[in-house]
Motif scaffolding. Structure first.
Motif, short mmCIF file in Angstrom:
data_model
loop_
_atom_site.label_atom_id
_atom_site.label_comp_id
_atom_site.label_asym_id
_atom_site.label_seq_id
_atom_site.Cartn_x
_atom_site.Cartn_y
_atom_site.Cartn_z
N UNK A 19 40.03 34.67 42.60
CA UNK A 19 40.71 35.09 41.37
C UNK A 19 41.73 36.19 41.53
N UNK A 20 41.75 37.09 40.55
CA UNK A 20 42.89 37.99 40.35
C UNK A 20 42.82 39.23 41.24
N UNK A 24 40.17 41.62 43.85
CA UNK A 24 40.50 42.12 45.19
C UNK A 24 40.17 43.62 45.26
N UNK A 25 40.59 44.33 44.22
CA UNK A 25 40.31 45.77 44.14
C UNK A 25 38.80 46.01 44.12
N UNK A 26 38.10 45.25 43.26
CA UNK A 26 36.65 45.43 43.14
C UNK A 26 35.93 45.15 44.46
N UNK A 27 36.40 44.14 45.20
CA UNK A 27 35.75 43.83 46.48
C UNK A 27 35.88 45.01 47.44
N UNK A 57 36.28 33.71 36.54
CA UNK A 57 35.86 32.79 35.49
C UNK A 57 37.05 32.18 34.78
N UNK A 58 38.27 32.54 35.21
CA UNK A 58 39.43 32.15 34.41
C UNK A 58 39.77 30.67 34.60
N UNK A 59 39.48 30.18 35.78
CA UNK A 59 39.81 28.77 36.05
C UNK A 59 38.66 27.85 35.66
N UNK A 60 39.01 26.57 35.54
CA UNK A 60 38.04 25.56 35.15
C UNK A 60 36.97 25.38 36.25
N UNK A 61 35.81 24.98 35.86
CA UNK A 61 34.72 24.65 36.78
C UNK A 61 34.37 25.82 37.71
N UNK A 210 49.13 49.35 39.68
CA UNK A 210 48.08 49.74 38.73
C UNK A 210 47.57 48.48 38.06
N UNK A 211 46.25 48.36 38.03
CA UNK A 211 45.67 47.12 37.50
C UNK A 211 44.89 47.35 36.22
N UNK A 212 44.88 46.32 35.41
CA UNK A 212 44.05 46.27 34.22
C UNK A 212 44.22 44.91 33.58
#
Ligand code: 5AD
Ligand code: SF4
Length: 479
Positions: A19-20, A24-27, A57-61, A210-212
């Motif tokens: 995902x987003x 990446x930051x959280x990892x 969770x943004x993408x399908x399946x 900067x992310x959010x």
């Protein structure tokens, strides 16, 4: 956290990120939380003592992908490999109980984005045999508890870095799961962000993004207890010597305040590239999406932005096939794309997210219609993206030289407009911003030629004093 690393057996953690950029930051933050407990990151599952799937969770399946990955890991465990398995991120947050139930025996920990600072404790509980499920939104501030990366680790992460300043979203667009998975909108205090930024810059970072989830809704408290907007935060960050560039993503059109737009006029370090999703060009669909802005509002916002920063390159997200979208509504999306002219764009077919209002709407659009519309939109945005690249040929752009390029003697960098740039230049210039004449444009990158260059500070050899002086003068002229 106070344990001595020397007392601890070295272990390896493999974090697979989906995902987003926020993931990446959280990892990286998870890796930082684990480092004092003896965990070294590894790039493969083969030697891992702990495998964490940081899900999106943004993408399908999305959850199906998680289950199939858990199946693969279970096979490795059945072959005798011994490691813990954790599922983190937005799928864990949204469907934690379901994962814990369906993947019993294949997963040891399921935890949401607000629990990462407690990861060492969760591991201890899992090792004691508990099936850990942590998907509450705790009231404590995880950022207060997440340790800073040590300078060596930061250095190895490169010249550009993400920095989360805001999390969650209160907008509730009717197609989107983020308000449910990431919770209510919260902003980190200004001083906390500045401290993390200084730490990164000291470790050699030259560009911060900067992310959010709704970054321009940022409203962090400053040291005096006043609320600062994103423009003010960027002004404070710009004071950090050694930081060359600031970007931010992702923004909601309604939160482009005068203060933030003005910052694009006054803050040289804020880059002229803005990701400002509109999703649709049709007022009826924007209303059904609960976007809280009209087509005209969006276009007016871009006018205000361009008045402050005429060369602003625009980027956007678009969804085709939202429930009820007619041919005329889709035509309106094509026309807003033509009207704005995008330097980059991300296009999606609408897909149902259980639990969101869009999922219960009548008039779901047939798959073949979505496919057709997506192809037409992609053709248009691809032509615009290529056109934007070509329009840069002949211009001299400041390029942050980031890393060795694909071929020997080449370097790769980024233009102010976030384009990948390839050019021939000596490796010692990595980490500097240089004026580069753009000589060619491909599909995904542009090609440049270094005209003159200033040596990095402290360099022992200066090829030509005259060249360095000319480069400096050129840069001043542009300001
Ligand atoms: N269907 C399709 N696209 C979506 N996005 C978010 N939710 C959905 C969905 N249910 C897209 C939006 C958003 C981007 C990150 O993903 O365009 O801006
Ligand atoms: Fe999702 Fe963005 Fe809308 Fe928030 S503003 S609900 S994150 S699409």
């Amino acid at each position: 956290m106070t344990q001595e690393t020397s007392e601890i057996q070295p272990k390896r953690v493999f974090i697979k990120t989906y995902g987003c950029q926020m993931n990446v930051y959280d990892s990286d933050r998870m890796a930082d939380a684990l480092a004092p407990h003896g965990y070294q990151p590894t790039q493969t599952m083969d030697d891992a003592d702990l495998v964490v799937l940081n899900t999106c969770h943004i993408r399908e399946k999305a959850s199906e992908k998680v289950f199939s990955e858990l199946g693969r890991l279970a096979e490795l465990r059945a072959e005798g490999r011994n490691f813990l398995v954790g599922v983190a991120g937005c799928v864990a947050q949204a469907e934690g109980e379901e994962i814990a139930r369906r993947a019993k025996g294949r997963v040891d920990m399921v935890f949401g984005p607000q629990s990462y600072h407690r990861l060492p404790d969760l591991i201890a509980r899992a090792q004691a045999g508990e099936m850990v499920l942590e998907t509450e939104f705790p009231t404590e501030d995880k950022f207060e508890h997440l340790p800073a990366a040590n300078p060596k680790v930061n250095r190895s992460r490169g010249l550009t870095a993400f920095l989360t300043v805001q999390e969650g979203c209160d907008k509730f667009c009717s197609f989107c799961v983020v308000p449910y998975t990431r919770g209510a909108e919260t902003s980190r205090p200004v001083e906390q962000v500045l401290a993390e930024a200084r730490n990164l810059v000291e470790a050699g970072v030259r560009e911060l993004t900067l992310l959010g989830q709704n970054v321009n809704a940022y409203h962090g408290l400053d040291a005096r207890g006043r609320t600062a907007g994103l423009g003010e935060l960027c002004a404070r960050l710009a004071e950090i010597e050694g930081l060359a560039r600031i970007r931010y993503t992702t923004s909601h059109p309604s939160d482009m305040t005068d203060e933030l737009i003005e910052a694009h006029r006054t803050n040289d370090k804020l880059m002229p590239y803005l990701h400002l999703p509109v999703q649709s060009g049709s007022d009826a669909i924007l209303k059904a999406m609960n976007r809280r802005h009209s087509r005209a509002d969006y276009l007016r916002t871009i006018e205000r932005i361009k008045a402050a920063r005429p060369d602003m390159a625009m980027s956007g997200d678009f969804i085709v096939g939202f429930p009820g979208e007619t041919d005329a509504d889709f035509e309106a999306t094509l026309s807003i794309v033509r009207e704005v002219g995008y330097a980059s764009a991300f296009t999606f077919k609408y897909s149902v997210r259980p639990g969101t209002p869009g999922a219960d709407m009548d008039d779901q659009i047939p798959e073949d219609v979505k496919t057709e519309r997506l192809a037409a939109l992609n053709e248009l945005v691809t032509a615009q993206m290529r056109g934007f690249g070509r329009s840069c040929v002949g211009r001299t752009l400041d390029v942050l030289l980031e890393k060795p390029g694909r071929l020997p003697g080449q370097l790769g960098g980024r233009s102010p407009y976030l384009q990948a740039v390839h050019l021939e230049a000596p490796e010692r210039l990595i980490g500097t911003v240089q004026p580069v004449l753009i000589v060619g444009a491909g599909n995904n990158s542009i090609e440049g030629k270094i005209v003159t260059h200033a040596e990095p500070k402290g360099a022992s050899v200066i090829e030509s004093q005259a060249f360095a002086a000319i480069a400096a003068a050129e840069r001043e002229n542009r300001v």
